[in-house]
Design a protein around this motif. Structure first.
Motif, PDB file in Angstrom:
ATOM      1  N   ASN A   5      63.667   8.572  41.560  1.00 14.93           N
ATOM      2  CA  ASN A   5      64.279   8.687  42.890  1.00 14.93           C
ATOM      3  C   ASN A   5      63.563   7.792  43.902  1.00 14.93           C
ATOM      4  N   LEU A   6      63.248   6.605  43.478  1.00 16.30           N
ATOM      5  CA  LEU A   6      62.508   5.680  44.334  1.00 16.30           C
ATOM      6  C   LEU A   6      63.313   5.314  45.579  1.00 16.30           C
ATOM      7  N   ASP A   7      64.605   5.096  45.421  1.00 16.02           N
ATOM      8  CA  ASP A   7      65.442   4.724  46.560  1.00 16.02           C
ATOM      9  C   ASP A   7      65.476   5.827  47.622  1.00 16.02           C
ATOM     10  N   VAL A   8      65.423   7.085  47.191  1.00 16.06           N
ATOM     11  CA  VAL A   8      65.419   8.206  48.132  1.00 16.06           C
ATOM     12  C   VAL A   8      64.152   8.187  48.977  1.00 16.06           C
ATOM     13  N   MET A   9      63.004   8.013  48.311  1.00 18.20           N
ATOM     14  CA  MET A   9      61.738   7.978  49.051  1.00 18.20           C
ATOM     15  C   MET A   9      61.647   6.753  49.957  1.00 18.20           C
ATOM     16  N   MET A  10      62.169   5.638  49.494  1.00 21.02           N
ATOM     17  CA  MET A  10      62.162   4.431  50.330  1.00 21.02           C
ATOM     18  C   MET A  10      62.993   4.663  51.589  1.00 21.02           C
ATOM     19  N   ALA A  11      64.137   5.324  51.448  1.00 20.41           N
ATOM     20  CA  ALA A  11      64.987   5.617  52.611  1.00 20.41           C
ATOM     21  C   ALA A  11      64.280   6.578  53.567  1.00 20.41           C
ATOM     22  N   LYS A  12      63.617   7.596  53.024  1.00 18.27           N
ATOM     23  CA  LYS A  12      62.894   8.554  53.869  1.00 18.27           C
ATOM     24  C   LYS A  12      61.785   7.872  54.651  1.00 18.27           C
ATOM     25  N   ARG A  13      61.149   6.875  54.036  1.00 13.11           N
ATOM     26  CA  ARG A  13      60.043   6.157  54.682  1.00 13.11           C
ATOM     27  C   ARG A  13      60.517   4.911  55.436  1.00 13.11           C
ATOM     28  N   LYS A  14      61.842   4.676  55.396  1.00 10.27           N
ATOM     29  CA  LYS A  14      62.444   3.515  56.067  1.00 10.27           C
ATOM     30  C   LYS A  14      61.773   2.212  55.636  1.00 10.27           C
ATOM     31  N   MET A  15      61.619   2.070  54.302  1.00  8.56           N
ATOM     32  CA  MET A  15      60.977   0.886  53.747  1.00  8.56           C
ATOM     33  C   MET A  15      61.984   0.108  52.911  1.00  8.56           C
ATOM     34  N   SER A  16      62.035  -1.188  53.131  1.00  7.64           N
ATOM     35  CA  SER A  16      62.957  -2.041  52.380  1.00  7.64           C
ATOM     36  C   SER A  16      62.385  -2.379  51.011  1.00  7.64           C
ATOM     37  N   SER A  17      63.260  -2.818  50.133  1.00  4.57           N
ATOM     38  CA  SER A  17      62.826  -3.245  48.797  1.00  4.57           C
ATOM     39  C   SER A  17      61.860  -4.408  48.896  1.00  4.57           C
ATOM     40  N   THR A  18      62.137  -5.331  49.799  1.00  3.39           N
ATOM     41  CA  THR A  18      61.264  -6.493  49.972  1.00  3.39           C
ATOM     42  C   THR A  18      59.872  -6.067  50.401  1.00  3.39           C
ATOM     43  N   GLU A  19      59.798  -5.160  51.367  1.00  2.00           N
ATOM     44  CA  GLU A  19      58.491  -4.699  51.848  1.00  2.00           C
ATOM     45  C   GLU A  19      57.727  -3.979  50.742  1.00  2.00           C
ATOM     46  N   LEU A  20      58.414  -3.108  49.991  1.00  6.98           N
ATOM     47  CA  LEU A  20      57.726  -2.373  48.934  1.00  6.98           C
ATOM     48  C   LEU A  20      57.268  -3.309  47.821  1.00  6.98           C
ATOM     49  N   SER A  21      58.110  -4.255  47.420  1.00  7.98           N
ATOM     50  CA  SER A  21      57.699  -5.179  46.360  1.00  7.98           C
ATOM     51  C   SER A  21      56.502  -6.011  46.797  1.00  7.98           C
ATOM     52  N   ASP A  22      56.456  -6.395  48.067  1.00  5.91           N
ATOM     53  CA  ASP A  22      55.300  -7.132  48.593  1.00  5.91           C
ATOM     54  C   ASP A  22      54.035  -6.272  48.567  1.00  5.91           C
ATOM     55  N   ARG A  23      54.160  -5.015  48.969  1.00  3.80           N
ATOM     56  CA  ARG A  23      53.002  -4.121  48.980  1.00  3.80           C
ATOM     57  C   ARG A  23      52.490  -3.840  47.568  1.00  3.80           C
ATOM     58  N   ILE A  42      56.611   3.392  32.934  1.00  5.08           N
ATOM     59  CA  ILE A  42      55.965   2.954  34.162  1.00  5.08           C
ATOM     60  C   ILE A  42      54.464   3.171  33.985  1.00  5.08           C
ATOM     61  N   ARG A  43      53.693   2.196  34.373  1.00  2.59           N
ATOM     62  CA  ARG A  43      52.244   2.317  34.282  1.00  2.59           C
ATOM     63  C   ARG A  43      51.744   3.242  35.373  1.00  2.59           C
ATOM     64  N   PHE A  44      50.689   4.001  35.047  1.00  3.49           N
ATOM     65  CA  PHE A  44      50.105   4.875  36.053  1.00  3.49           C
ATOM     66  C   PHE A  44      49.601   4.082  37.251  1.00  3.49           C
ATOM     67  N   THR A  45      49.119   2.881  37.025  1.00  2.00           N
ATOM     68  CA  THR A  45      48.636   2.070  38.147  1.00  2.00           C
ATOM     69  C   THR A  45      49.787   1.707  39.086  1.00  2.00           C
ATOM     70  N   THR A  46      50.959   1.435  38.520  1.00  2.00           N
ATOM     71  CA  THR A  46      52.136   1.134  39.340  1.00  2.00           C
ATOM     72  C   THR A  46      52.585   2.381  40.075  1.00  2.00           C
ATOM     73  N   LEU A  47      52.620   3.514  39.386  1.00  2.00           N
ATOM     74  CA  LEU A  47      53.010   4.776  40.017  1.00  2.00           C
ATOM     75  C   LEU A  47      52.047   5.127  41.149  1.00  2.00           C
ATOM     76  N   GLU A  48      50.759   4.917  40.910  1.00  2.00           N
ATOM     77  CA  GLU A  48      49.760   5.175  41.941  1.00  2.00           C
ATOM     78  C   GLU A  48      49.986   4.285  43.165  1.00  2.00           C
ATOM     79  N   ALA A  49      50.284   3.014  42.927  1.00  2.00           N
ATOM     80  CA  ALA A  49      50.522   2.079  44.028  1.00  2.00           C
ATOM     81  C   ALA A  49      51.769   2.459  44.819  1.00  2.00           C
TER      82      ALA A  49
END
Length: 69
Positions: A5-23, A42-49
């Motif tokens: 549910n990544l898209d749901v959390m991104m919407a709640k945090r008002k974060m774009s795909s571009t911003e998240l991929s950069d981070r 999914i790697r735990f390191t990616t999930l943690e990030a």
């Protein structure tokens, strides 16, 4: 099956795909695979990030649904 549910959390945090991929330091293509439930793992390191970037817990992103097929 595990649903991402990544898209749901991104919407709640008002974060774009571009911003998240950069981070996260991952490509838009890999982020899209995660968002569209096409990832096989999914790697735990990616999930943690992701959790750090979105200030959330793994359970906010990952959900188990009984496979009805």
């Amino acid at each position: 099956m595990i649903v991402v549910n990544l898209d749901v959390m991104m919407a709640k945090r008002k974060m774009s795909s571009t911003e998240l991929s950069d981070r996260l330091g991952i490509t838009m293509a890999n982020l899209s695979i995660l968002k569209n439930n096409k990832a096989k793992a999914i790697r735990f390191t990616t999930l943690e990030a992701i959790c750090e970037a979105l200030d959330c817990q793994p359970g906010d992103i990952l959900e188990y649904r009984k496979d009805t097929e």
